[in-house]
Write a protein that holds these residues in place. Structure first.
Motif, mmCIF file in Angstrom:
data_model
loop_
_atom_site.group_PDB
_atom_site.id
_atom_site.type_symbol
_atom_site.label_atom_id
_atom_site.label_comp_id
_atom_site.label_asym_id
_atom_site.label_seq_id
_atom_site.Cartn_x
_atom_site.Cartn_y
_atom_site.Cartn_z
ATOM 1 N N TYR A 278 -8.728 -36.326 -23.144
ATOM 2 C CA TYR A 278 -9.087 -36.954 -24.207
ATOM 3 C C TYR A 278 -8.946 -35.610 -25.294
ATOM 4 O O TYR A 278 -9.773 -34.495 -24.998
ATOM 5 C CB TYR A 278 -10.226 -37.535 -24.131
ATOM 6 C CG TYR A 278 -10.737 -37.987 -25.640
ATOM 7 C CD1 TYR A 278 -9.916 -39.057 -25.810
ATOM 8 C CD2 TYR A 278 -11.943 -37.696 -26.180
ATOM 9 C CE1 TYR A 278 -10.480 -40.144 -27.129
ATOM 10 C CE2 TYR A 278 -12.368 -38.323 -27.243
ATOM 11 C CZ TYR A 278 -11.531 -39.486 -27.814
ATOM 12 O OH TYR A 278 -12.046 -40.187 -29.060
ATOM 13 N N SER B 62 -9.050 -33.737 -29.317
ATOM 14 C CA SER B 62 -9.118 -33.786 -31.088
ATOM 15 C C SER B 62 -7.576 -33.900 -31.510
ATOM 16 O O SER B 62 -6.806 -33.579 -30.867
ATOM 17 C CB SER B 62 -9.710 -32.497 -31.326
ATOM 18 O OG SER B 62 -9.084 -31.597 -31.149
ATOM 19 N N GLN B 63 -7.690 -34.374 -32.854
ATOM 20 C CA GLN B 63 -6.388 -34.145 -33.571
ATOM 21 C C GLN B 63 -5.683 -32.710 -33.508
ATOM 22 O O GLN B 63 -4.318 -32.796 -33.552
ATOM 23 C CB GLN B 63 -6.406 -34.616 -34.981
ATOM 24 C CG GLN B 63 -7.010 -36.106 -35.099
ATOM 25 C CD GLN B 63 -6.121 -37.159 -34.584
ATOM 26 O OE1 GLN B 63 -4.856 -36.980 -34.914
ATOM 27 N NE2 GLN B 63 -6.478 -38.192 -33.957
ATOM 28 N N GLU B 64 -6.486 -31.919 -33.648
ATOM 29 C CA GLU B 64 -5.881 -30.491 -33.604
ATOM 30 C C GLU B 64 -5.034 -30.344 -32.313
ATOM 31 O O GLU B 64 -4.095 -29.709 -32.146
ATOM 32 C CB GLU B 64 -6.767 -29.409 -34.117
ATOM 33 C CG GLU B 64 -7.374 -29.428 -35.414
ATOM 34 C CD GLU B 64 -8.396 -30.727 -35.572
ATOM 35 O OE1 GLU B 64 -8.831 -31.347 -34.434
ATOM 36 O OE2 GLU B 64 -8.570 -31.110 -36.643
ATOM 37 N N GLU B 65 -5.796 -30.678 -31.163
ATOM 38 C CA GLU B 65 -5.416 -30.465 -30.007
ATOM 39 C C GLU B 65 -4.126 -31.131 -29.561
ATOM 40 O O GLU B 65 -3.078 -30.697 -29.023
ATOM 41 C CB GLU B 65 -6.476 -30.522 -28.705
ATOM 42 C CG GLU B 65 -7.643 -29.650 -28.949
ATOM 43 C CD GLU B 65 -8.734 -29.962 -27.908
ATOM 44 O OE1 GLU B 65 -9.178 -29.075 -27.252
ATOM 45 O OE2 GLU B 65 -9.214 -31.110 -28.046
#
Length: 245
Positions: free
Chosen positions: A85, A87-90
């Motif tokens: 799961y 983040s958007q950056e990842e």
């Protein structure tokens, strides 16, 4: 293709709140989340998306199916290698092609078919339904084509070929997103045309205001998406009530 390969949209998820009530077991060497009464002769297998069998959203869905009287199994079809799961950056940096290379049909299908075979041997069920989300939908279609299960449900499928759909004559329900580059309108139309030709028992529903992943990874704070997720689930329940006896 009847549905396209996975993309970044397959990595987007919102974790749902809730405490799963099932348990993890070793099922013939495969860690498996189970829920419900193991003496039930009606079994549902959830073939997961890339977040795997320990993702809370999927476990809560399994619990909801169990509440309908099914014994539910969610096997680890990813060999302990789910997508984390992120983040958007990842998300933007994740090596999805690399992950997919570790989960080809040649690797994944024997796990799925082995689980079905062991369910039949251990439980002698009167019926088996399989639910496939995104990555897992391909294997539900293949199980239907091999007549290894009684009925199938898939949502926002990926990687399914027209040749795989051509083999489907058993009951199938498909939940589709309005905006989905993996399963766009033209692919839905191809799929439906094949199922009509096959005289299969089928349902296809497109949910307005949704994108890929809505049936298991939607943001429940967005009313239209929450409605679509809940409606897709209730439709699957009704479909299985009709076809799993």
């Amino acid at each position: 293709m009847a549905s396209n390969p996975p993309g970044i949209c397959c990595l987007v998820a919102v974790k749902h709140e809730g405490v799963p009530t099932g348990k993890l077991i070793d099922f013939h060497g495969i860690e498996t989340y189970t829920a419900g009464d193991a003496t039930s002769k009606k079994i549902v297998v959830i073939v997961t998306d890339i977040f795997g069998h320990t993702f809370v959203n999927t476990q809560l869905i399994a619990d909801a199916f169990a509440a309908q009287g099914y014994y539910v199994l969610v096997p680890d079809i990813l060999k302990g290698d789910p997508i984390p799961y992120m983040s958007q950056e990842e998300l933007a940096k994740y090596n999805l092609p690399g992950w997919l290379s570790r989960h080809t049909v040649e690797i994944t299908e024997p796990i799925v078919t082995g689980v079905i075979a062991n369910i039949k041997a251990d439980f002698a069920p009167t019926s088996i339904g399989a639910v496939g989300y995104c990555f897992g939908a391909k294997y539900v279609v293949r199980l239907l084509g091999d007549k290894a299960i009684t009925a199938g449900a898939i949502a926002h499928p990926s990687f399914i070929t027209e040749e795989e759909v051509e083999k489907v004559t058993l009951p199938i329900i498909i939940s589709a997103a309005e905006v989905d580059r993996v399963f766009p309108a033209e692919n839905r139309a191809k799929t439906e045309a094949i199922l009509v030709k096959n005289k299969a028992t089928y349902e296809i529903t497109v949910y307005a205001g949704t994108t890929h992943g809505f049936a298991c990874r939607v943001d429940p704070t967005i009313a239209v998406q929450k409605y679509a997720k809940e409606r897709a689930f209730s439709s699957q329940v009704a479909f299985f009530a009709e076809h799993l006896k």
